[in-house]
Structure formats: structure tokens, C-alpha cells
Design a protein around this motif. Structure first.
Motif, PDB file in Angstrom:
ATOM      1  N   ILE A 215      15.840  -5.240  20.364  1.00 62.96           N
ATOM      2  CA  ILE A 215      15.929  -6.442  19.542  1.00 62.96           C
ATOM      3  C   ILE A 215      14.840  -7.446  19.906  1.00 62.96           C
ATOM      4  CG2 ILE A 215      17.578  -7.593  21.070  1.00 62.96           C
ATOM      5  CD1 ILE A 215      18.921  -8.723  18.575  1.00 62.96           C
ATOM      6  N   HIS A 216      14.413  -7.465  21.171  1.00 63.97           N
ATOM      7  CA  HIS A 216      13.337  -8.365  21.565  1.00 63.97           C
ATOM      8  C   HIS A 216      12.026  -7.979  20.891  1.00 63.97           C
ATOM      9  CE1 HIS A 216      15.409  -9.713  25.571  1.00 63.97           C
ATOM     10  NE2 HIS A 216      16.161  -9.903  24.509  1.00 63.97           N
ATOM     11  N   GLU A 217      11.729  -6.704  20.890  1.00 63.80           N
ATOM     12  CA  GLU A 217      10.495  -6.250  20.268  1.00 63.80           C
ATOM     13  C   GLU A 217      10.547  -6.437  18.753  1.00 63.80           C
ATOM     14  OE1 GLU A 217       9.113  -2.448  21.582  1.00 63.80           O
ATOM     15  OE2 GLU A 217      10.180  -2.579  23.477  1.00 63.80           O
ATOM     16  N   GLU A 218      11.685  -6.139  18.141  1.00 60.15           N
ATOM     17  CA  GLU A 218      11.795  -6.314  16.692  1.00 60.15           C
ATOM     18  C   GLU A 218      11.690  -7.780  16.299  1.00 60.15           C
ATOM     19  OE1 GLU A 218      15.485  -4.500  15.755  1.00 60.15           O
ATOM     20  OE2 GLU A 218      14.741  -2.436  15.960  1.00 60.15           O
ATOM     21  N   ALA A 219      12.225  -8.669  17.126  1.00 61.50           N
ATOM     22  CA  ALA A 219      12.115 -10.097  16.825  1.00 61.50           C
ATOM     23  C   ALA A 219      10.667 -10.549  16.878  1.00 61.50           C
ATOM     24  CB  ALA A 219      12.963 -10.896  17.809  1.00 61.50           C
ATOM     25  N   ALA A 220       9.924 -10.067  17.871  1.00 62.65           N
ATOM     26  CA  ALA A 220       8.513 -10.435  17.959  1.00 62.65           C
ATOM     27  C   ALA A 220       7.717  -9.884  16.774  1.00 62.65           C
ATOM     28  CB  ALA A 220       7.929  -9.930  19.280  1.00 62.65           C
TER      29      ALA A 220
END
Length: 335
Positions: A215-220
Motif C-alpha cells: 500500500i505504501h508503494e501504491e500510494a506513492a
């Protein structure tokens, strides 16, 4: 007309269970297997601390016997001759060689290892990442003596070109000046140690980067970040403590490496201003090369040098724990 009144008084409070009853309930709800596992885990931790304390006491006792008979300064003497009467020995050259070769190894290995770990987890296709990771795992299992033989027979003969280039372009600094001798120097040792610790740092860093929440990578990415920006803002901050831990594991092996260093280095009890000149020594290499022919006094002196290496390792691990503790916001538990 009779009006019936209702009792508005609050019911008496229910009796609260005592602390003893809470303890009995908790003990009754815990399974016997859990209690056994808890006892074994706690006992293992205590037993490990006892072993570490016993090692420290043994080293300190034998070191005190050697230092009390030393007629040189144990910290600053540039000599190691325990067969003299009285004996004269010191660890200045050994401490310098150990620290310098380890710094060279870390400076070369950590950036390359982190780059390989990022490539395997975020850039490489899965079909390519598997074989590369397998080869790196095999490199981590190669014995030290094999690295040492490879370094003496292959690495050392091919270092002359690099040493000549460094002397031509950076020799004016004095650190990279070369007089044309055999390239069995601290720089060669540092390069060999970097190759040896590279698989350890790479494997641990790779597993840490795999744990980054998706989710961190997708948010970025949703905010318009490029792949490198995702790595810089999401992956590296999350895995920083893991990379530090991996680096400390590699540094521990570099500090204590014995046979590979003894095979490659040409030891002398002198500190060279140039990293390319042969000479120097490390704690582990000196212990391995002199233990077989040492007398009782000589063995106590070697144990004293081992105590210094033991303290250096503890300080390095303590510093790593402090650095990791300051980065709790990036730990996996808080993700």
C-alpha cells in the motif's frame, strides 16, 4: 388512588475479583505447552547472557596476566615479540589494520549490496531474480579458506593494474602511492572482505525490501511518483533499519575474518601511510598466525588482543542498536 413508588436506589456493586483470582484465572487459561515454551525461551536468553559473561571474564583474566608482564604500552607499541625477556607487545598496528580494512570493505560492499537487493526486488523480472538470488546464496556458503586461496592466486596478481592506476592519478595524496611491491596490502584485504560480506548484506537487505507494505508503494505511485521516487520515499525509509542490521552482520564477519586475510596479507608490525604498500595486520590474522608457536605468555598476549576485538564488536553492535532504535517509525511492526 394509590400510587406505588419504585425503588430508585442503585443495585449494590458486584464484587471485584482480587489480584490473586486474576492470577489464578490467567494461569489456568494458559496451556502447559505455552508455559514450557516460555520457560525454555527465558532460560535460553539467560543462558546466552551467562555464556557471554563467562567469555568476557575469561578474556579479561588472561589479558590481565599478559598486560601485567608487558614492558611496552599495550595500546601504542608497534611491536609484537612475546618471546623476549621481558616481553614487549602492543596492538596499535593490529587495531589500525582491522579498522581500516573493515572500513574499506563496508564502503565497497554496502552500496553494491543494497543496489543488488533493490534490483532483485523492484527491477528484475521474476525469472531472472530467482537464479541471481540463488547464486548469491551460494556465495554466502563458500568457506573462508576458499576465498583466501582465490584472493592469493587470482586477485593479488591482477591488482597491479589497479594499483598502478591509483598511483598515477591519486598518488599525490600519499594514501594511494605505490612503490611497485607485491599488492598484498590493506586495500587488497579490504576488497577481498567486501566480496566475502557482499552476499550476507544482499540477502538480508533483499528480504527486508520484500516486506515493504504494498500500500505504501501504491500510494506513492498514485501521487505520480516515478519508480526511483517510490524507492527513495517508501522502500528505503522502511528498510533502513534492516539494511543497518545487515551491514552490522557483514561488519562482524569483516572484523573477525582470519584465514582469508592471513592468506592475502603480507603482515608487518608497521603502519603504512599508503593503503597500497604491503604490511599491516589484523587481530584475527595475528592470532591465527602466531598461536601455534606461542608460549604461555604469548597465548595470554593473543587472548588480550582478542579481548580488544571482542570489545570493538560489542561497541559496533551497540552503536547499531542505537541507530535502529532511532528509526522505530520505520520498523515493520509499525507499518
Amino acid at each position: 388512588m394509590d400510587i406505588t413508588t419504585q425503588n430508585t436506589e442503585a443495585p449494590p456493586p458486584a464484587p471485584q475479583p482480587s489480584a490473586a483470582s486474576h492470577k489464578r484465572a490467567r494461569r489456568g487459561s494458559t496451556r502447559a505447552g505455552d508455559r514450557v515454551f516460555l520457560g525454555l525461551s527465558r532460560g535460553s536468553g539467560i543462558f546466552l547472557l551467562v555464556i557471554m559473561a563467562a567469555i568476557a571474564v575469561f578474556l579479561a583474566y588472561r589479558a590481565s596476566l599478559a598486560i601485567s608482564n608487558d614492558h611496552g604500552n599495550f595500546l601504542t607499541t608497534f611491536e609484537w615479540n612475546t618471546n623476549l625477556t621481558p616481553p614487549v607487545f602492543g596492538i596499535a598496528v593490529l587495531a589500525f589494520g582491522t579498522v581500516v580494512s573493515s572500513i574499506i570493505a563496508m564502503a565497497l560492499a554496502v552500496p553494491v549490496a543494497v543496489g543488488i537487493a533493490l534490483f532483485l526486488t523492484h527491477y528484475s523480472p521474476r525469472k531472472m531474480a530467482g537464479p541471481i538470488a540463488y547464486v548469491i546464496d551460494l556465495l554466502a556458503a563458500v568457506p573462508s579458506i576458499v576465498y583466501g586461496l582465490w584472493g592469493a592466486l587470482v586477485l593479488v596478481p591482477h591488482m597491479a593494474g589497479l594499483f598502478g592506476w591509483l598511483n598515477d592519478y591519486l598518488g599525490w595524496t600519499g594514501i594511494f602511492s605505490w612503490q611497485g611491491g607485491a599488492p598484498r596490502s590493506l586495500l587488497t584485504v579490504g576488497i577481498l572482505l567486501a566480496i566475502m560480506i557482499l552476499p550476507i548484506i544482499t540477502n538480508v537487505s533483499r528480504e527486508v525490501f520484500r516486506q515493504v507494505p504494498q500500500i505504501h508503494e501504491e500510494a506513492a505511485l498514485a501521487l505520480g511518483a516515478t519508480r526511483w521516487e517510490v524507492i527513495r520515499m517508501a522502500v528505503l525509509p522502511f528498510g533502513r533499519s534492516g539494511v543497518i542490521s545487515a551491514s552490522m552482520l557483514g561488519l562482524g564477519r569483516a572484523l573477525g575474518e582470519t584465514m582469508a586475510v592471513a592468506t592475502v596479507l603480507s603482515p608487518t608490525f608497521d603502519i603504512q601511510t599508503s593503503l597500497l604498500d604491503p604490511g599491516g595486520g589484523t587481530f584475527a590474522q595475528n592470532i591465527a598466525s602466531k598461536f601455534g608457536e606461542a608460549t604461555d605468555q604469548g597465548r595470554d598476549a593473543l587472548i588480550a588482543s582478542g579481548l580488544v576485538l571482542f570489545v570493538i564488536t560489542l561497541l559496533v553492535n551497540g552503536a547499531a542498536r542505537v541507530i535502529i532504535a532511532r528509526r522505530k517509525e520505520y520498523s515493520g511492526a509499525n507499518a
